[in-house]
Design a protein around this motif. Structure first.
Motif, PDB file in Angstrom:
ATOM      1  N   LEU A 223       0.829  -1.212   0.000  1.00 46.40           N
ATOM      2  CA  LEU A 223       0.000   0.000   0.000  1.00 46.40           C
ATOM      3  C   LEU A 223       0.857   1.253   0.000  1.00 46.40           C
ATOM      4  O   LEU A 223       0.676   2.157  -0.826  1.00 46.40           O
ATOM      5  CB  LEU A 223      -0.915  -0.011   1.232  1.00 46.40           C
TER       6      LEU A 223
ATOM      7  N   LYS B 265      -2.219   3.551  -9.562  1.00 49.97           N
ATOM      8  CA  LYS B 265      -3.355   2.839  -8.982  1.00 49.97           C
ATOM      9  C   LYS B 265      -3.014   1.407  -8.552  1.00 49.97           C
ATOM     10  O   LYS B 265      -3.902   0.662  -8.146  1.00 49.97           O
ATOM     11  CB  LYS B 265      -4.514   2.805  -9.981  1.00 49.97           C
TER      12      LYS B 265
ATOM     13  N   TRP C  61      -1.559   0.231  -5.969  1.00 49.86           N
ATOM     14  CA  TRP C  61      -1.850  -0.069  -4.571  1.00 49.86           C
ATOM     15  C   TRP C  61      -3.311  -0.457  -4.389  1.00 49.86           C
ATOM     16  O   TRP C  61      -3.661  -1.216  -3.470  1.00 49.86           O
ATOM     17  CB  TRP C  61      -1.506   1.124  -3.685  1.00 49.86           C
ATOM     18  N   MET C  62      -4.184   0.030  -5.275  1.00 51.14           N
ATOM     19  CA  MET C  62      -5.616  -0.275  -5.181  1.00 51.14           C
ATOM     20  C   MET C  62      -5.896  -1.735  -5.525  1.00 51.14           C
ATOM     21  O   MET C  62      -6.957  -2.260  -5.202  1.00 51.14           O
ATOM     22  CB  MET C  62      -6.404   0.645  -6.111  1.00 51.14           C
TER      23      MET C  62
END
Length: 455
Positions: free
Chosen positions: A153, A248, A250-251
């Motif tokens: 994250l 994006k 980490w999403m």
């Protein structure tokens, strides 16, 4: 009967050392999901050197893990841990100021030279009672898993806003924070736990390598971390090609890892209830193989890649959590430190080889090729598991033994072996300690009575 809960001091030891371990591992892990994407400005950038940079820490960790543990036995745990964290911070600063990818490799190798895992675990053993040691080690293990999830994250977010240099400066800061925790919060032990329970003995390493059950587990952790590192050389680039912007990532990573953590729980519960660790072990391998096969065949399909990432982490989480406890169950009584030394060395060596293999394979055959090679290695591991035994559910105890000569040590070992529930017992005269492996019929009070009665 001994108190079944952790004391206030033991809780402090567990969470402070878990924090130190977690901060350091987070500093090592954060680069994995971002380096291939944010290191492209570095002179000499290529997929091969990306893999070498990601895995470089593993080589120096593998070489120095056992020597650093031995040094901690000689010069004290805390000084060696502080030196190791300082070396890690210096390596982070070298990488943060890098202008070429070769400088990053040097920094990562220097990070790995701060090999403190053995010293941290030995310190945890020094500061805890033998009957509570497993709980403390479990807390440290969970913190390592959480730090990996958090790195998936934090790494992409930090790299997006601060760049690669900012990420390495942050890892240096985490190391310094770890040094403060060691200095201010971790108690200083008055005496060391026995060497056999904590630190590897060089003369026993060959025996650990030749043990067929331990060899399967050592080969397994080598392949597991080789595959993990290789996948993270190729996966970030593949996700971008499949349409997921690097900002994006980490999403996908963080929810996938956390979701996989909950998906692995049924594997653990079924394995324990049916006493079929081997079967669930093989199921986890099949799950990882299915994930890698999907990645290889559908490298341009973002939906399938996302599902495959969840499956990959499900199998990985189960295997990563299971392997250390299996090492402890299969290793000869009194040799846990040596068994874990070989295990840790295999793990870090796997990370180095994974970076090398992943980078080279990506450069030659692309992401699908990396995933296919990783799948092949997992198949090799799967074949190795057919000779694996289901471990007997035993607990380990390390008790002080006030023995003065060989005869009293032999006498004590004989009496301990005769107690109900004792599967294996040895008494080491030089360490003045008794090592026991026991089942649920064991009564600790009876063992302590023997330890008191034998002259």
């Amino acid at each position: 009967m001994a108190n079944q809960g952790l004391s206030k001091t033991e809780k402090k030891v567990a969470f402070s050392l878990a924090s130190v371990f977690g901060l350091r591992m987070m500093g090592l892990f954060m680069i994995m999901p971002v380096f291939a994407l944010y290191g492209q400005h570095l002179e000499g950038f290529s997929p091969l050197w990306v893999g070498i940079a990601i895995g470089a820490y593993g080589l120096t960790q593998a070489v120095l893990q056992i020597p650093m543990g031995i040094l901690s036995d000689k010069f004290g745990r805390k000084p060696i841990i502080l030196i190791g964290l300082l070396i890690f911070a210096l390596g982070s600063l070298v990488a943060a100021n890098a202008e070429t990818i070769y400088d990053v490799v040097a920094g990562r190798a220097l990070q790995g030279m701060g090999a403190i895992a053995a010293a941290v675990l030995a310190l945890a053993a020094d500061l805890t009672r033998d009957e509570q040691r497993t709980k403390v080690m479990a807390i440290i293990g969970m913190c390592i898993g959480f730090s990996f999830a958090l790195s998936l994250l934090v790494g992409p977010i930090v790299a997006q806003h601060l760049g690669l240099s900012g990420l390495f400066f942050m890892t240096a800061g985490l190391a310094l924070l770890g040094m403060l925790i060691v200095q201010l919060l971790v108690p200083t032990p008055i005496s060391h736990a026995p060497k056999g329970d904590t630190v590897a003995a060089p003369e026993k390493l060959k025996r650990m390598l030749l043990d067929p059950q331990l060899f399967r587990l050592d080969a397994g952790i080598f392949i597991l971390h080789l595959v993990l590192t290789a996948v993270f050389v190729a996966l970030p680039l593949d996700l971008v090609d499949a349409g997921l912007a690097k900002e994006k990532h980490w999403m996908l990573y963080f929810p996938a890892f956390m979701g996989a953590f909950f998906l692995m729980v049924p594997l653990i519960i079924i394995g324990v209830k049916r006493n079929n660790t081997k079967g669930m072990f093989q199921v986890a391998l099949i799950i990882m193989m299915a994930a890698l096969g999907s990645m290889a065949m559908f490298a341009d399909n973002l939906v399938i890649l996302s599902i495959a990432v969840v499956l990959f982490f499900t199998g990985f989480n189960y295997l990563e959590a299971s392997l250390p406890s299996l090492i402890a169950k299969f290793c000869p009584v009194g040799d846990k430190g040596s068994a874990m030394g070989v295990y840790s060395t295999s793990q870090f060596l796997g990370a180095f080889c994974g970076g090398l293999l992943g980078g080279g394979a990506y450069q030659l055959v692309g992401a699908s090729g990396v995933f296919a090679v990783a799948l092949g290695l997992m198949c090799v591991w799967f074949l190795l598991t057919f000779g694996m035994k289901n471990p007997v559910l035993l607990k380990s105890y390390t008790l002080e033994a006030n023995v003065t000569d060989k005869q009293s040590a032999v006498s004590m070992a004989t009496e301990l072996s005769a107690l109900a529930g004792v599967s294996e017992a040895i008494v080491v005269l030089e360490e003045k300690v008794a090592y026991l492996k026991v089942d649920d019929h064991f009564d600790l009070r009876e063992a302590r009575a023997v330890l008191r009665s034998v002259d």
